[in-house]
Design a protein around this motif. Structure first.
Motif, PDB file in Angstrom:
ATOM      1  N   LEU A  68     -24.130 -37.967  -8.069  1.00 12.08           N
ATOM      2  CA  LEU A  68     -23.295 -37.214  -7.299  1.00 12.08           C
ATOM      3  C   LEU A  68     -22.193 -38.067  -7.101  1.00 12.08           C
ATOM      4  N   PRO A  69     -20.815 -37.443  -7.027  1.00 15.27           N
ATOM      5  CA  PRO A  69     -19.761 -38.022  -6.908  1.00 15.27           C
ATOM      6  C   PRO A  69     -19.584 -39.104  -5.810  1.00 15.27           C
ATOM      7  N   GLU A 150     -13.138 -28.838  -8.341  1.00  8.80           N
ATOM      8  CA  GLU A 150     -13.420 -29.274  -9.439  1.00  8.80           C
ATOM      9  C   GLU A 150     -14.730 -29.985  -9.656  1.00  8.80           C
ATOM     10  N   LEU A 151     -15.205 -30.634  -8.708  1.00 16.22           N
ATOM     11  CA  LEU A 151     -16.455 -31.359  -8.632  1.00 16.22           C
ATOM     12  C   LEU A 151     -17.742 -30.619  -8.373  1.00 16.22           C
TER      13      LEU A 151
END
Length: 160
Positions: A68-69, A150-151
């Motif tokens: 995950l980011p 975007e993510l």
């Protein structure tokens, strides 16, 4: 001199007020705080039919994994192991400078929302809700909504 005595006389009252306010904030458990965040936004009821739960448990059981980011690291290696008995193991490792950093493991009993769309990890603070997909779980934001932008595709944990 009178003003100083009056001020000193008010100090115990101010302390009492401060203490009582702190106790109100401490009484809420992480689960209660999480439920307040999610209240009214999505289906907050849980599936209770044991036959249907057993069917769903066997369908979604397995290990889900993804990175995950992370705002201040290279990513958060995340795995959730869903067991057929209704329990889970959540394992999270922060990746710092492409090396494994802090690791946290949580265990508990998961819940499935009444609409059968969400897996909820009630022992954890939000975000603790995942959209159940075909061989994947998608982490939702702290309000229980799909993450946009975007993510958004980086919040998916794929079944191994």
């Amino acid at each position: 001199m009178k003003n100083i005595k009056g001020f000193i006389g008010l100090l115990p009252l101010a302390g009492l007020l401060l203490f009582s306010c702190q106790n109100q904030n401490q009484e809420k458990s992480p689960s209660a705080a999480s439920n307040e965040i999610n209240a009214g936004k999505i289906d907050s009821t849980y599936l209770t039919d044991s036959a249907r739960l057993n069917e769903l448990y066997s369908k979604i059981s397995g290990k889900y994994f993804g990175i995950l980011p992370c705002a201040d690291c290279n990513g958060i290696e995340t795995s959730i192991t869903i067991k057929e008995n209704g329990s889970y193991i959540f394992d999270r490792t922060y990746l710092v400078n492409n090396q494994r950093g802090n690791n946290s493991v949580f265990e508990g009993q998961f819940k499935i929302s009444g609409d059968e769309k969400h897996l909820v990890l009630p022992e954890m603070l939000a975000p603790n809700r995942y959209l159940i997909g075909e061989k994947r779980l998608t982490q939702l934001d702290i309000d229980g909504k799909l993450i946009e932008g975007e993510l958004k595709n980086n919040y998916i944990l794929n079944k191994q």
